[in-house]
Design an enzyme around this catalytic site. Structure first.
Site, mmCIF file in Angstrom:
data_model
loop_
_atom_site.group_PDB
_atom_site.id
_atom_site.type_symbol
_atom_site.label_atom_id
_atom_site.label_comp_id
_atom_site.label_asym_id
_atom_site.label_seq_id
_atom_site.Cartn_x
_atom_site.Cartn_y
_atom_site.Cartn_z
ATOM 1 N N GLY A 165 0.838 -1.197 0.000
ATOM 2 C CA GLY A 165 0.000 0.000 0.000
ATOM 3 C C GLY A 165 0.869 1.242 0.000
ATOM 4 N N SER A 175 6.001 -1.872 -2.007
ATOM 5 C CA SER A 175 6.052 -2.825 -3.132
ATOM 6 C C SER A 175 5.099 -2.381 -4.249
ATOM 7 C CB SER A 175 5.741 -4.250 -2.672
ATOM 8 O OG SER A 175 4.654 -4.347 -1.799
#
Length: 211
Positions: free
Chosen positions: A31, A105
Protein backbone atom coordinates in the site's frame (compact mmCIF):
# COMPACT_ATOMS: atom_id res chain seq x y z
CA UNK A 1 24.00 -17.19 -11.39
CA UNK A 2 26.86 -19.36 -10.19
CA UNK A 3 27.02 -22.84 -11.70
CA UNK A 4 29.47 -24.49 -9.29
CA UNK A 5 26.92 -24.84 -6.48
CA UNK A 6 24.84 -27.77 -5.26
CA UNK A 7 21.54 -27.76 -3.37
CA UNK A 8 21.84 -29.59 -0.05
CA UNK A 9 18.56 -31.14 1.14
CA UNK A 10 17.50 -30.71 4.75
CA UNK A 11 14.42 -31.45 6.83
CA UNK A 12 11.19 -31.43 4.90
CA UNK A 13 8.78 -28.58 5.44
CA UNK A 14 6.27 -31.09 6.82
CA UNK A 15 8.81 -32.16 9.46
CA UNK A 16 9.52 -28.57 10.48
CA UNK A 17 5.84 -27.72 10.73
CA UNK A 18 5.18 -30.81 12.83
CA UNK A 19 8.12 -30.18 15.17
CA UNK A 20 7.25 -26.51 15.70
CA UNK A 21 3.50 -27.09 15.88
CA UNK A 22 2.59 -24.48 13.29
CA UNK A 23 2.64 -23.84 9.56
CA UNK A 24 4.89 -21.24 8.01
CA UNK A 25 3.53 -18.72 5.52
CA UNK A 26 3.96 -15.14 4.38
CA UNK A 27 1.59 -12.22 4.91
CA UNK A 28 2.55 -9.52 2.41
CA UNK A 29 1.30 -6.01 3.20
CA UNK A 30 1.30 -3.56 0.29
CA UNK A 31 0.00 0.00 0.00
CA UNK A 32 0.96 3.64 -0.20
CA UNK A 33 3.26 5.34 2.26
CA UNK A 34 1.22 6.37 5.34
CA UNK A 35 -1.50 3.85 4.53
CA UNK A 36 -0.99 2.15 7.90
CA UNK A 37 0.87 -0.96 6.72
CA UNK A 38 3.53 -0.96 9.42
CA UNK A 39 1.08 -0.11 12.20
CA UNK A 40 -1.25 -2.99 11.35
CA UNK A 41 1.64 -5.37 10.63
CA UNK A 42 3.21 -4.64 14.02
CA UNK A 43 -0.09 -5.19 15.82
CA UNK A 44 -0.63 -8.43 13.89
CA UNK A 45 2.84 -9.69 14.79
CA UNK A 46 2.19 -8.92 18.46
CA UNK A 47 -1.17 -10.68 18.39
CA UNK A 48 0.21 -13.79 16.71
CA UNK A 49 3.03 -13.96 19.26
CA UNK A 50 0.46 -13.71 22.04
CA UNK A 51 -1.27 -16.71 20.47
CA UNK A 52 1.97 -18.63 20.92
CA UNK A 53 2.89 -18.55 17.23
CA UNK A 54 6.35 -17.74 15.88
CA UNK A 55 6.04 -14.62 13.71
CA UNK A 56 8.50 -12.02 12.49
CA UNK A 57 7.92 -8.70 10.73
CA UNK A 58 10.16 -7.43 7.94
CA UNK A 59 9.68 -3.66 7.66
CA UNK A 60 10.36 -1.62 4.54
CA UNK A 61 12.37 1.07 6.32
CA UNK A 62 14.17 -1.21 8.74
CA UNK A 63 15.70 -3.53 6.15
CA UNK A 64 17.30 -0.53 4.42
CA UNK A 65 19.49 -0.06 7.50
CA UNK A 66 21.10 -3.44 6.84
CA UNK A 67 20.24 -5.99 4.19
CA UNK A 68 19.20 -3.43 1.58
CA UNK A 69 21.27 -0.44 2.63
CA UNK A 70 22.96 -0.40 -0.79
CA UNK A 71 19.66 0.24 -2.61
CA UNK A 72 17.99 3.51 -3.55
CA UNK A 73 14.48 4.16 -4.83
CA UNK A 74 14.87 3.90 -8.60
CA UNK A 75 12.62 1.34 -10.28
CA UNK A 76 15.55 -1.06 -10.62
CA UNK A 77 16.47 -0.72 -6.95
CA UNK A 78 12.86 -1.13 -5.89
CA UNK A 79 12.70 -4.35 -7.94
CA UNK A 80 15.82 -5.68 -6.23
CA UNK A 81 14.55 -4.56 -2.81
CA UNK A 82 11.40 -6.65 -3.19
CA UNK A 83 13.25 -9.60 -4.75
CA UNK A 84 15.53 -9.84 -1.72
CA UNK A 85 12.69 -9.52 0.75
CA UNK A 86 10.66 -12.16 -1.07
CA UNK A 87 13.59 -14.56 -0.73
CA UNK A 88 14.01 -13.77 2.98
CA UNK A 89 10.27 -14.12 3.63
CA UNK A 90 10.28 -17.47 1.84
CA UNK A 91 13.11 -18.68 4.10
CA UNK A 92 11.21 -17.60 7.21
CA UNK A 93 8.04 -19.30 5.97
CA UNK A 94 9.95 -22.45 5.07
CA UNK A 95 11.30 -22.55 8.64
CA UNK A 96 7.69 -22.78 9.95
CA UNK A 97 7.63 -19.10 10.91
CA UNK A 98 4.94 -16.61 9.93
CA UNK A 99 6.71 -13.94 7.89
CA UNK A 100 5.01 -10.54 7.86
CA UNK A 101 6.31 -8.07 5.29
CA UNK A 102 5.40 -4.39 5.24
CA UNK A 103 6.57 -2.76 2.01
CA UNK A 104 5.03 -0.31 -0.43
CA UNK A 105 6.05 -2.82 -3.13
CA UNK A 106 4.50 -0.62 -5.82
CA UNK A 107 4.93 -2.88 -8.83
CA UNK A 108 2.48 -5.70 -9.44
CA UNK A 109 5.07 -7.78 -11.29
CA UNK A 110 7.38 -7.77 -8.25
CA UNK A 111 4.60 -8.89 -5.91
CA UNK A 112 3.54 -11.59 -8.37
CA UNK A 113 7.15 -12.78 -8.53
CA UNK A 114 7.21 -12.99 -4.72
CA UNK A 115 4.03 -15.08 -4.83
CA UNK A 116 5.47 -17.44 -7.46
CA UNK A 117 8.60 -17.86 -5.37
CA UNK A 118 6.47 -19.16 -2.51
CA UNK A 119 4.32 -21.35 -4.74
CA UNK A 120 7.34 -22.95 -6.41
CA UNK A 121 9.37 -23.46 -3.24
CA UNK A 122 7.91 -26.91 -2.75
CA UNK A 123 10.20 -29.96 -2.66
CA UNK A 124 8.59 -33.29 -3.42
CA UNK A 125 5.93 -34.13 -0.88
CA UNK A 126 5.58 -30.57 0.47
CA UNK A 127 2.68 -28.21 -0.14
CA UNK A 128 3.32 -24.72 -1.58
CA UNK A 129 4.05 -22.00 0.94
CA UNK A 130 0.91 -19.91 1.47
CA UNK A 131 1.26 -16.30 0.34
CA UNK A 132 -1.40 -13.88 1.60
CA UNK A 133 -1.42 -10.47 -0.04
CA UNK A 134 -2.97 -7.75 2.13
CA UNK A 135 -3.82 -4.57 0.26
CA UNK A 136 -3.91 -1.62 2.66
CA UNK A 137 -6.13 0.55 0.51
CA UNK A 138 -6.63 4.22 1.29
CA UNK A 139 -7.16 7.19 -1.02
CA UNK A 140 -4.04 9.17 -1.86
CA UNK A 141 -5.52 12.30 -0.32
CA UNK A 142 -5.93 10.49 3.01
CA UNK A 143 -2.32 9.34 2.92
CA UNK A 144 -1.22 12.91 2.21
CA UNK A 145 -3.30 14.23 5.09
CA UNK A 146 -1.64 11.77 7.45
CA UNK A 147 1.92 12.22 6.11
CA UNK A 148 3.57 11.42 9.51
CA UNK A 149 7.10 11.73 8.09
CA UNK A 150 6.41 14.77 5.91
CA UNK A 151 7.37 12.78 2.83
CA UNK A 152 4.40 13.74 0.67
CA UNK A 153 5.03 17.40 1.36
CA UNK A 154 8.65 17.01 0.29
CA UNK A 155 7.65 15.01 -2.78
CA UNK A 156 5.17 17.68 -3.84
CA UNK A 157 7.93 20.26 -3.44
CA UNK A 158 10.23 18.22 -5.65
CA UNK A 159 12.62 17.43 -2.80
CA UNK A 160 12.10 13.66 -3.13
CA UNK A 161 12.33 11.97 -6.51
CA UNK A 162 10.59 8.72 -7.47
CA UNK A 163 8.05 8.98 -4.65
CA UNK A 164 5.22 6.48 -4.96
CA UNK A 165 1.85 8.02 -5.67
CA UNK A 166 3.34 11.40 -6.62
CA UNK A 167 6.26 11.01 -9.04
CA UNK A 168 6.35 7.21 -9.25
CA UNK A 169 3.48 4.76 -9.90
CA UNK A 170 1.64 2.45 -7.55
CA UNK A 171 -0.03 -0.56 -9.14
CA UNK A 172 -2.74 -1.86 -6.79
CA UNK A 173 -3.29 -5.61 -6.45
CA UNK A 174 -5.90 -7.08 -8.75
CA UNK A 175 -6.91 -10.02 -6.54
CA UNK A 176 -5.51 -9.63 -3.02
CA UNK A 177 -6.55 -12.19 -0.45
CA UNK A 178 -7.46 -9.38 1.96
CA UNK A 179 -8.24 -5.68 1.48
CA UNK A 180 -8.16 -3.33 4.46
CA UNK A 181 -9.38 0.26 4.54
CA UNK A 182 -7.47 1.76 7.45
CA UNK A 183 -9.42 4.98 7.05
CA UNK A 184 -12.54 3.00 7.94
CA UNK A 185 -11.27 0.28 10.31
CA UNK A 186 -9.33 0.59 13.55
CA UNK A 187 -6.03 -1.24 13.98
CA UNK A 188 -7.77 -3.83 16.14
CA UNK A 189 -10.51 -4.37 13.54
CA UNK A 190 -7.91 -4.69 10.81
CA UNK A 191 -5.97 -7.33 12.74
CA UNK A 192 -9.18 -9.20 13.54
CA UNK A 193 -10.10 -9.28 9.84
CA UNK A 194 -6.73 -10.81 8.95
CA UNK A 195 -6.80 -13.36 11.76
CA UNK A 196 -10.32 -14.40 10.76
CA UNK A 197 -9.10 -15.05 7.23
CA UNK A 198 -6.12 -17.07 8.51
CA UNK A 199 -8.46 -19.18 10.65
CA UNK A 200 -10.81 -19.76 7.72
CA UNK A 201 -7.85 -21.01 5.68
CA UNK A 202 -6.76 -23.33 8.48
CA UNK A 203 -3.45 -21.52 8.94
CA UNK A 204 -4.04 -20.67 12.60
CA UNK A 205 -6.30 -22.38 15.10
CA UNK A 206 -5.92 -20.45 18.36
CA UNK A 207 -7.79 -17.24 17.56
CA UNK A 208 -8.71 -15.70 20.88
CA UNK A 209 -10.23 -12.26 20.68
CA UNK A 210 -8.00 -9.47 19.44
CA UNK A 211 -7.36 -7.03 22.30
Amino acid sequence: MATNITWHPSLSRHERNALRGQRGFTIWFTGLSASGKSTVATALEQHLLHLGLAAYRLDGDNVRFGLNRDLGFSERDRNENIRRIAEVARLFADSATIAITSFISPYRADRDAARRLHEQASPAGDDPLPFIEVFVDIPLEVAEQRDPKGLYKKARAGEIKDFTGISAPYEPPEKPEITIRTDQLSVEESVAKIVKYLAQQGLVTNTKEVK
